[in-house]
Design a protein around this motif. Sequence first.
Motif, mmCIF file in Angstrom:
data_model
loop_
_atom_site.group_PDB
_atom_site.id
_atom_site.type_symbol
_atom_site.label_atom_id
_atom_site.label_comp_id
_atom_site.label_asym_id
_atom_site.label_seq_id
_atom_site.Cartn_x
_atom_site.Cartn_y
_atom_site.Cartn_z
ATOM 1 N N LYS A 288 -13.215 38.436 29.763
ATOM 2 C CA LYS A 288 -12.154 38.493 28.765
ATOM 3 C C LYS A 288 -12.787 38.332 27.392
ATOM 4 O O LYS A 288 -13.415 37.321 27.089
ATOM 5 N N LEU A 289 -12.624 39.347 26.579
ATOM 6 C CA LEU A 289 -13.136 39.334 25.216
ATOM 7 C C LEU A 289 -12.058 38.831 24.255
ATOM 8 O O LEU A 289 -10.870 39.067 24.471
ATOM 9 N N GLY B 27 -19.970 42.316 17.023
ATOM 10 C CA GLY B 27 -19.749 42.804 18.371
ATOM 11 C C GLY B 27 -20.166 41.778 19.411
ATOM 12 O O GLY B 27 -20.786 40.752 19.097
ATOM 13 N N THR B 28 -19.832 42.070 20.658
ATOM 14 C CA THR B 28 -20.228 41.203 21.762
ATOM 15 C C THR B 28 -20.740 42.089 22.896
ATOM 16 O O THR B 28 -20.105 43.086 23.255
ATOM 17 N N GLN B 29 -21.896 41.752 23.419
ATOM 18 C CA GLN B 29 -22.550 42.582 24.431
ATOM 19 C C GLN B 29 -21.937 42.336 25.809
ATOM 20 O O GLN B 29 -21.810 41.181 26.238
ATOM 21 N N VAL B 30 -21.580 43.415 26.457
ATOM 22 C CA VAL B 30 -21.122 43.368 27.851
ATOM 23 C C VAL B 30 -22.118 44.161 28.686
ATOM 24 O O VAL B 30 -22.379 45.334 28.400
ATOM 25 N N THR B 31 -22.669 43.519 29.696
ATOM 26 C CA THR B 31 -23.620 44.169 30.580
ATOM 27 C C THR B 31 -23.125 44.020 32.013
ATOM 28 O O THR B 31 -22.888 42.902 32.472
ATOM 29 N N THR C 80 -20.968 49.026 30.404
ATOM 30 C CA THR C 80 -21.990 48.330 29.631
ATOM 31 C C THR C 80 -22.056 48.899 28.220
ATOM 32 O O THR C 80 -22.215 50.104 28.030
ATOM 33 N N ALA C 81 -21.892 48.019 27.232
ATOM 34 C CA ALA C 81 -21.870 48.430 25.831
ATOM 35 C C ALA C 81 -21.711 47.194 24.959
ATOM 36 O O ALA C 81 -21.460 46.093 25.457
ATOM 37 N N VAL C 82 -21.856 47.400 23.653
ATOM 38 C CA VAL C 82 -21.442 46.384 22.691
ATOM 39 C C VAL C 82 -19.985 46.670 22.343
ATOM 40 O O VAL C 82 -19.633 47.804 21.999
ATOM 41 N N TYR C 83 -19.152 45.661 22.443
ATOM 42 C CA TYR C 83 -17.721 45.798 22.198
ATOM 43 C C TYR C 83 -17.381 45.200 20.835
ATOM 44 O O TYR C 83 -17.807 44.107 20.495
#
Length: 114
Positions: free
Chosen positions: A19-20, A107-111, A90-93
């Motif tokens: 959860k972002l 941003g926040t990195q999601v992997t 997978t990306a920077v959100y």
Amino acid sequence: QVRLIESGGGLVQAGGSLKLSCAASGVIFSLIHMAWFRQETGKQRELVAFVTNGGNTNYTDSVKGRFTISRDNAKRTVYLQMNSLKPEDTAVYYCNRIPPYADWGQGTQVTVSS
């Protein structure tokens, strides 16, 4: 001055959830449409989901049924609940207004690992 601070990213296995959150300041949050974008390395930033100032939502096809965008006007925060994550997520959100402000947050990195 507009400030957008994203958080909540991390490393998760395929099928997992994250959860972002995005906290906004310097804006009249309740009046603006908000969105989540993502950018994979070497690719253009793409719109993932948006929520209008009235609470209507829309999603890009690849995340429909898996992601949910929501907002809390009292907290000036927009959220992105991401379920059934896939490696291709997978990306920077990033969050931003629709239309976007010129200044973006970090941003926040999601992997997502397979």
